[in-house]
Design a protein around this motif. Structure first.
Motif, PDB file in Angstrom:
ATOM      1  N   LEU A 129      77.894 -65.905 -21.991  1.00  0.00           N
ATOM      2  CA  LEU A 129      77.873 -64.770 -21.081  1.00  0.00           C
ATOM      3  C   LEU A 129      77.071 -65.158 -19.840  1.00  0.00           C
ATOM      4  O   LEU A 129      75.894 -65.512 -19.938  1.00  0.00           O
ATOM      5  CB  LEU A 129      77.222 -63.548 -21.740  1.00  0.00           C
ATOM      6  N   PRO A 130      77.663 -65.096 -18.664  1.00  0.00           N
ATOM      7  CA  PRO A 130      76.940 -65.486 -17.448  1.00  0.00           C
ATOM      8  C   PRO A 130      75.943 -64.407 -17.022  1.00  0.00           C
ATOM      9  O   PRO A 130      76.258 -63.210 -17.019  1.00  0.00           O
ATOM     10  CB  PRO A 130      78.064 -65.642 -16.422  1.00  0.00           C
ATOM     11  N   ASP A 131      74.724 -64.838 -16.697  1.00  0.00           N
ATOM     12  CA  ASP A 131      73.705 -63.933 -16.144  1.00  0.00           C
ATOM     13  C   ASP A 131      73.516 -62.685 -17.010  1.00  0.00           C
ATOM     14  O   ASP A 131      73.561 -61.549 -16.523  1.00  0.00           O
ATOM     15  CB  ASP A 131      74.087 -63.512 -14.711  1.00  0.00           C
ATOM     16  N   TYR A 137      75.094 -66.143 -25.798  1.00  0.00           N
ATOM     17  CA  TYR A 137      76.364 -66.497 -26.430  1.00  0.00           C
ATOM     18  C   TYR A 137      76.732 -65.410 -27.440  1.00  0.00           C
ATOM     19  O   TYR A 137      75.863 -64.920 -28.169  1.00  0.00           O
ATOM     20  CB  TYR A 137      76.261 -67.847 -27.142  1.00  0.00           C
ATOM     21  N   VAL A 138      78.000 -65.056 -27.467  1.00  0.00           N
ATOM     22  CA  VAL A 138      78.474 -64.033 -28.402  1.00  0.00           C
ATOM     23  C   VAL A 138      79.709 -64.559 -29.137  1.00  0.00           C
ATOM     24  O   VAL A 138      80.429 -65.432 -28.630  1.00  0.00           O
ATOM     25  CB  VAL A 138      78.811 -62.708 -27.690  1.00  0.00           C
ATOM     26  N   ALA A 139      79.934 -64.016 -30.337  1.00  0.00           N
ATOM     27  CA  ALA A 139      81.093 -64.419 -31.130  1.00  0.00           C
ATOM     28  C   ALA A 139      81.534 -63.252 -31.993  1.00  0.00           C
ATOM     29  O   ALA A 139      80.720 -62.411 -32.389  1.00  0.00           O
ATOM     30  CB  ALA A 139      80.764 -65.628 -31.996  1.00  0.00           C
ATOM     31  N   TRP A 140      82.826 -63.229 -32.289  1.00  0.00           N
ATOM     32  CA  TRP A 140      83.410 -62.214 -33.169  1.00  0.00           C
ATOM     33  C   TRP A 140      83.978 -62.908 -34.401  1.00  0.00           C
ATOM     34  O   TRP A 140      84.647 -63.939 -34.305  1.00  0.00           O
ATOM     35  CB  TRP A 140      84.524 -61.455 -32.446  1.00  0.00           C
ATOM     36  N   HIS A 141      83.696 -62.345 -35.579  1.00  0.00           N
ATOM     37  CA  HIS A 141      84.165 -62.960 -36.820  1.00  0.00           C
ATOM     38  C   HIS A 141      84.490 -61.857 -37.820  1.00  0.00           C
ATOM     39  O   HIS A 141      83.884 -60.782 -37.779  1.00  0.00           O
ATOM     40  CB  HIS A 141      83.082 -63.887 -37.388  1.00  0.00           C
ATOM     41  N   GLU A 142      85.446 -62.136 -38.715  1.00  0.00           N
ATOM     42  CA  GLU A 142      85.856 -61.153 -39.714  1.00  0.00           C
ATOM     43  C   GLU A 142      85.789 -61.782 -41.106  1.00  0.00           C
ATOM     44  O   GLU A 142      86.809 -62.219 -41.656  1.00  0.00           O
ATOM     45  CB  GLU A 142      87.275 -60.640 -39.416  1.00  0.00           C
ATOM     46  N   PRO A 200      85.303 -68.713 -19.708  1.00  0.00           N
ATOM     47  CA  PRO A 200      85.695 -69.372 -18.456  1.00  0.00           C
ATOM     48  C   PRO A 200      86.277 -70.758 -18.667  1.00  0.00           C
ATOM     49  O   PRO A 200      86.964 -71.294 -17.799  1.00  0.00           O
ATOM     50  CB  PRO A 200      84.376 -69.433 -17.669  1.00  0.00           C
ATOM     51  N   HIS A 201      85.996 -71.363 -19.820  1.00  0.00           N
ATOM     52  CA  HIS A 201      86.519 -72.707 -20.105  1.00  0.00           C
ATOM     53  C   HIS A 201      87.640 -72.665 -21.134  1.00  0.00           C
ATOM     54  O   HIS A 201      87.980 -73.691 -21.726  1.00  0.00           O
ATOM     55  CB  HIS A 201      85.388 -73.608 -20.615  1.00  0.00           C
TER      56      HIS A 201
END
Length: 296
Positions: A129-131, A137-142, A200-201
């Protein structure tokens, strides 16, 4: 029948099971609610008010084993643990072993929990996450089982002092650079942040993944064994996998090339200047002649 609800917490279940065991309440007389569903055949009999006379000797290894198995989501989640505890406390330690029917189910659940922990480590994709004042850093998991709290400690060493967060449909965890904070009910804000973030990448990663995909060694059954299809929807490369499998089956596996390449006409390579001056290229197996005409 005694109907209990431990709120899917191992420590709560442990206190309830210890109380029942002290009164030698048979496992067939107890039912635990799980996932908010009550047993239709259970009554509202309460626990005895005072502790019973039976003193059970429980090996420490059994408690650790039951705690691991308690992370498994499934039918008879807590009743099975109490049945194992009951048998061991009455001298039957085969209930912990895979050779026993009950012990086999216990060990199977532990293996499923361990495998789900491995899936968390392998398939979580952090996005920066910029600024951002909160997590970097974030992540989604199930996950299929309750492994987030225990398995997420793995990322403390991997991510260093960075702040990161993992959100799931049930719970969430946030590391602020010093302490790991776990919430049984993941905040909606965390869930939205993890699900709606743009990488972004992302395009660069997809290009890299599509180029390292090896169609000649594709085995869909083995691949799904290591990368279950239920995780594809949450992986950035997941959308590419069905198309790559189709390409492999329709051309790449037979020709070693993409369909767009195998149909192109080849390019003729011209002769070098040395080959042109000699005419027909020399056969390396023919004898070379010396200036005086003798064979070397």
């Amino acid at each position: 029948m005694i109907n209990l609800d431990c709120d899917d917490l191992f420590e709560t279940w442990r206190l309830q099971a210890r109380w029942l065991l002290s009164h030698e309440v048979d496992p067939s007389l107890v039912a635990w609610a799980s996932e908010g569903v009550q047993d239709l055949f259970a009554s509202d009999h309460a626990l005895p008010e005072s502790q019973g006379p039976f003193l059970a000797r429980i090996p420490r290894t059994l408690l650790d084993t039951l705690e691991q198995a308690a992370r498994y989501r499934g039918d008879q989640r807590w009743s099975l643990l109490y049945e194992v505890l009951w048998r061991v406390s009455h001298g039957d330690r085969t209930a912990m072993m895979s050779g026993d029917k009950l012990g086999s189910e216990l060990q199977r659940r532990i293996k499923q929990v361990q495998r789900e922990s491995h899936h968390l480590h392998a398939f979580v994709r952090f996005v920066e996450l910029p600024d951002c004042v909160g997590p970097q850093y974030v992540a989604w998991h199930e996950p299929a089982h309750d492994i987030l709290h225990s398995a997420s400690e793995h990322f403390i060493g991997r991510m260093g002092r960075h702040r990161w967060m993992i959100a799931t449909p049930r719970d969430g965890v946030y590391y602020d650079g010093e302490q790991l904070n776990y919430l049984r009910q993941c905040p909606v804000q965390w869930q939205q942040m993890a699900q709606n973030v743009d990488d972004p990448h992302g395009d660069m990663w997809l290009t890299y993944y599509s180029h390292i995909f090896n169609p000649a060694r594709l085995n869909p059954k083995v691949m799904e064994g290591h990368l279950p299809a239920r995780f594809w929807k949450n992986l950035p490369e997941g959308a590419l996998i069905p198309g790559l499998i189709t390409q492999a089956r329709t051309g790449k596996q037979q020709d070693g090339q993409a369909s767009g390449i195998k149909g192109r006409q080849g390019k003729r390579i011209g002769q070098t200047k040395m080959e042109s001056s000699r005419g027909t290229p020399m056969n390396p197996y023919e004898p070379r002649m010396s200036p005086v005409g003798a064979a070397e």
